[in-house]
Design an enzyme around this catalytic site. Sequence first.
Site: not given
Ligand code: SF4
Length: 297
Positions: A12, A74, A128, A130, A166, A204, A233
Amino acid sequence: MRISIDPHSGFCFGVVYAIQMAEEELDKSGSLYCLGDIVHNNMEVERLKARGLKIINHEQLSQLHDTKVLIRAHGEPPETYKTAIENNIELIDASCPVVLKLQNRVRTSFDEAVETEGQIVIYGEAGHAEVNGLVGQTDGKAIIVKTADDLAKIDFSKPVYFFSQTTKSTKGFEEMKAMIEERMQTFQQSSGEDEIFSSNDTICRQVSNREPQLEKFSTQHDVIVFVSGKKSSNGKALYSVCKATNPHSYFVSDTDEMEKQWFADAESVGICGATSTPMWLMEKVAKYLQELNTVTA
Ligand code: SF4
């Protein structure tokens, strides 16, 4: 056997950006610290390590001084930025803008929740990276839920501000949201009180948009090879979409996990992957299958 790679699979933009930033610095200095695996794909991490990337954890960060450290897509909790200032560390911040926006939303809701005695609830994986960054926006107070059992942690008599990591699956988020809604309604019926339930689908779109694409791709092939790191994930979430659509779907991290009998009766094989799966790795899987094709033809 026809072999095709899903054109929508692969990194991504958040991961592309983080790897570009790392490579630019490695080109200049030949060495760079990165806080945690830059991407949840061991093969890509090994490739960058060979170029000079050094993966460190938070304890090692606290011992470093006067150097540069990359923050991966993240994102990080506020304490990491505090440590960097204290230790004169220059952060190369590759936090994904989508994650930064979510951190802001969580922080704003947390400020509101302090006033309303509410709770921040995050659908995600405890531990995790994030999620740790999101929990950090709430002074460590956010409640993390992954399964129905975790709902016991929520007080349904108080406001709930619900968010998602996300990279979780849309289906899982919707199921969890419905369960919270139902329990809040049950409580409200018995108590006569009306409480805030703010539900925010913060998955996301780079992940959720891939779900219907992968569903379609999975129906177009006899066998699906889903390539992803085991720690990813979104890899787990997107693989479950393939498996539900095509039972002949297999999850692999590399070609050495592939079994020839999977392809015995296949006329077409589709290769796809997570937002953390490099294209070169899917191409390696395609090459392996082409060679297998030649041997068995
Ligand atoms: S939030 Fe979306 S665009 Fe950003 S790193 Fe994660 S999957 Fe990729």
